[in-house]
Design a protein around this motif. Sequence first.
Motif, PDB file in Angstrom:
ATOM      1  N   TYR A   5       0.744  -1.104  -0.150  1.00  0.00           N
ATOM      2  CA  TYR A   5       0.023   0.076  -0.055  1.00  0.00           C
ATOM      3  C   TYR A   5       0.967   1.079   0.016  1.00  0.00           C
ATOM      4  O   TYR A   5       1.784   1.281   0.887  1.00  0.00           O
ATOM      5  N   CYS A   6       0.523   2.308  -0.881  1.00  0.00           N
ATOM      6  CA  CYS A   6       1.151   3.634  -0.616  1.00  0.00           C
ATOM      7  C   CYS A   6       0.312   4.267   0.231  1.00  0.00           C
ATOM      8  O   CYS A   6      -1.104   4.440  -0.180  1.00  0.00           O
ATOM      9  N   VAL A   7       0.759   5.156   0.950  1.00  0.00           N
ATOM     10  CA  VAL A   7      -0.013   6.131   1.730  1.00  0.00           C
ATOM     11  C   VAL A   7       0.231   7.527   0.884  1.00  0.00           C
ATOM     12  O   VAL A   7       1.539   8.059   0.927  1.00  0.00           O
ATOM     13  N   ALA A   8      -0.731   7.897   0.253  1.00  0.00           N
ATOM     14  CA  ALA A   8      -0.270   9.022  -0.520  1.00  0.00           C
ATOM     15  C   ALA A   8      -1.461  10.278  -0.357  1.00  0.00           C
ATOM     16  O   ALA A   8      -2.633   9.732  -0.491  1.00  0.00           O
ATOM     17  N   ASN A   9      -1.206  11.236  -0.538  1.00  0.00           N
ATOM     18  CA  ASN A   9      -2.027  12.476  -1.046  1.00  0.00           C
ATOM     19  C   ASN A   9      -0.991  13.510  -1.389  1.00  0.00           C
ATOM     20  O   ASN A   9       0.046  13.883  -0.446  1.00  0.00           O
ATOM     21  N   GLN A  10      -1.349  14.255  -2.503  1.00  0.00           N
ATOM     22  CA  GLN A  10      -0.286  15.237  -2.850  1.00  0.00           C
ATOM     23  C   GLN A  10      -0.210  16.377  -1.998  1.00  0.00           C
ATOM     24  O   GLN A  10       0.679  17.270  -2.493  1.00  0.00           O
ATOM     25  N   LYS A  11      -1.310  16.583  -1.274  1.00  0.00           N
ATOM     26  CA  LYS A  11      -1.184  17.578  -0.050  1.00  0.00           C
ATOM     27  C   LYS A  11      -0.229  17.389   0.905  1.00  0.00           C
ATOM     28  O   LYS A  11      -0.179  16.364   1.167  1.00  0.00           O
ATOM     29  N   GLY A  12       0.372  18.607   1.070  1.00  0.00           N
ATOM     30  CA  GLY A  12       1.422  18.548   2.270  1.00  0.00           C
ATOM     31  C   GLY A  12       0.845  18.587   3.650  1.00  0.00           C
ATOM     32  O   GLY A  12      -0.269  18.998   3.825  1.00  0.00           O
ATOM     33  N   GLY A  13       1.327  17.852   4.630  1.00  0.00           N
ATOM     34  CA  GLY A  13       1.159  17.990   6.008  1.00  0.00           C
ATOM     35  C   GLY A  13      -0.171  17.404   6.119  1.00  0.00           C
ATOM     36  O   GLY A  13      -0.948  17.914   7.432  1.00  0.00           O
ATOM     37  N   VAL A  14      -0.731  16.468   5.659  1.00  0.00           N
ATOM     38  CA  VAL A  14      -2.061  15.918   5.963  1.00  0.00           C
ATOM     39  C   VAL A  14      -2.075  14.575   6.685  1.00  0.00           C
ATOM     40  O   VAL A  14      -3.282  13.850   6.909  1.00  0.00           O
ATOM     41  N   GLY A  15      -0.905  14.055   7.345  1.00  0.00           N
ATOM     42  CA  GLY A  15      -0.604  12.948   8.237  1.00  0.00           C
ATOM     43  C   GLY A  15      -0.111  11.833   7.540  1.00  0.00           C
ATOM     44  O   GLY A  15      -0.312  10.655   7.810  1.00  0.00           O
ATOM     45  N   LYS A  16       0.490  11.981   6.000  1.00  0.00           N
ATOM     46  CA  LYS A  16       0.996  10.634   5.378  1.00  0.00           C
ATOM     47  C   LYS A  16       1.768   9.685   6.415  1.00  0.00           C
ATOM     48  O   LYS A  16       1.839   8.675   6.504  1.00  0.00           O
ATOM     49  N   THR A  17       2.887  10.670   6.551  1.00  0.00           N
ATOM     50  CA  THR A  17       4.074  10.126   7.494  1.00  0.00           C
ATOM     51  C   THR A  17       3.568   9.292   8.788  1.00  0.00           C
ATOM     52  O   THR A  17       3.669   8.329   9.232  1.00  0.00           O
ATOM     53  N   THR A  18       2.735  10.349   9.426  1.00  0.00           N
ATOM     54  CA  THR A  18       2.116   9.699  10.844  1.00  0.00           C
ATOM     55  C   THR A  18       1.184   8.504  10.732  1.00  0.00           C
ATOM     56  O   THR A  18       1.610   7.628  11.468  1.00  0.00           O
ATOM     57  N   THR A  19       0.655   8.451   9.368  1.00  0.00           N
ATOM     58  CA  THR A  19      -0.220   7.312   9.315  1.00  0.00           C
ATOM     59  C   THR A  19       0.742   6.032   8.860  1.00  0.00           C
ATOM     60  O   THR A  19       0.654   4.883   9.293  1.00  0.00           O
ATOM     61  N   THR A  20       1.648   6.222   8.193  1.00  0.00           N
ATOM     62  CA  THR A  20       2.544   5.223   7.682  1.00  0.00           C
ATOM     63  C   THR A  20       3.340   4.436   8.822  1.00  0.00           C
ATOM     64  O   THR A  20       3.335   3.279   9.187  1.00  0.00           O
ATOM     65  N   VAL A  21       3.974   5.293   9.531  1.00  0.00           N
ATOM     66  CA  VAL A  21       4.959   4.982  10.687  1.00  0.00           C
ATOM     67  C   VAL A  21       4.012   4.299  11.960  1.00  0.00           C
ATOM     68  O   VAL A  21       4.106   3.302  12.287  1.00  0.00           O
TER      69      VAL A  21
END
Length: 279
Positions: A5-21
Motif C-alpha cells: 500500500y502507498c500512503v499518498a496524498n499530494q497535499k502536504g502535512g495531511v498525516g501521510k507519514t504519521t499514518t505510515t509509521v
Amino acid sequence: MAQIYCVANQKGGVGKTTTTVNLAAALAAIGQRVLLIDLDPQGNATMGCGVDKRALPHSVYDVLLGNCTAQQAMQTSPAANFQVIGSNRDLAGAEIELVSMERRENRLRDAFEAVQDQFDFVLIDCPPSLGLLTLNGLCMAKGVIVPMLCEYYALEGLTDLVNSIKQVHANLNRDLKIIGILRVMFDARVTLQQQVSEELRQHFGDKVFDSIIPRNVRLAEAPSHGLPGVVYDPNAKGSKAFIEFAEELVVRNGGKLPNKTKKPKAAGAAPALVKPASN
Ligand code: ATP
Ligand code: MG
C-alpha cells in the motif's frame, strides 16, 4: 502475498507519514510482518521509526538507482518490530536521475519483487507531490491509503489524486486501486469536520475506513523521541485508533486477529471521538 500500500496524498502535512509509521508499528504489534519504505526525501518516516536518516548505509535512493538490493537496504526499526528502508535528501536528486532511465516508473517494483514474500504488509510513505517518486510507489502498490483532513479544501485535492490513480491504473498498473480514505486529525467538536466526514461517506461509501484517527498531541510528540506514537504512548487515543485501524485492515484482507476476532465498527460511527480529547 504481501499487501503493498502507498500512503499518498499530494497535499502536504495531511498525516501521510504519521499514518505510515503508526500503521507499520500497529500492524507489527498485532503480529503482522511489515516493511516500511520511505519514499520521501524529507526522511520523516525514517526518523519516526528511530532510524537516523543521516547515517544510512543504504537508502531507498540506492535501491532505485540499482546501487544495492532491497535486501541490503533493509534494517530493523530500533523502535518496533518491523523492517525499514530509509531515505534522506539524496532521494531528491533521484526524481531527475530517473528520467533518463529504463523502466523509470517501475524501478521500485522491480527492485522489491525478490523480497515481497517476506512480508504481510509493505507500506510506502509518499512525498507530497505526484512526481516520479510517487509514481514509482503507485506502480509497485496494490492499493492506496489516502489520509485526509476533514476540511473543505481537502475534498478538492482528492479529485486530482483520484484522477492520477485512475491514470496509473489505466496505463501502468492494473492492480492499483484505492483501498480507502482515512480520516485523520479528526476533531468531532468541529461541526465542519463532521459535515465533511459525512460527505465523504456519502460520496465514497465503504471506501472510507470505519476507523478514524483523532487529533492527538501524543502522536505529534512521538517523532521527536524517534518512536511511533503507538510505541511512545500505547494508551493515547491516537495510538489506540491506529491499532484499531490496523485491525480493520487485517480483517478486510481476510486475516485473523491475535486473541480476538474484532469486527470493524458500523459505518459512520465514531464513538471514541464524541468526548473532548485531552491527550
Ligand atoms: P508531508 O506532506 O510534509 O510529508 P505528511 O502528510 O506526511 O506531511 P505528517 O508529517 O504525518 O504529514 O503530519 C503533519 C503534522 O501533523 C506533523 O507535525 C504531525 O506530527 C502532525 N500530526 C499528524 N497526525 C496527527 C494527529 N492525528 N494528531 C496530532 N497531530 C498530528
Ligand atoms: Mg510526510
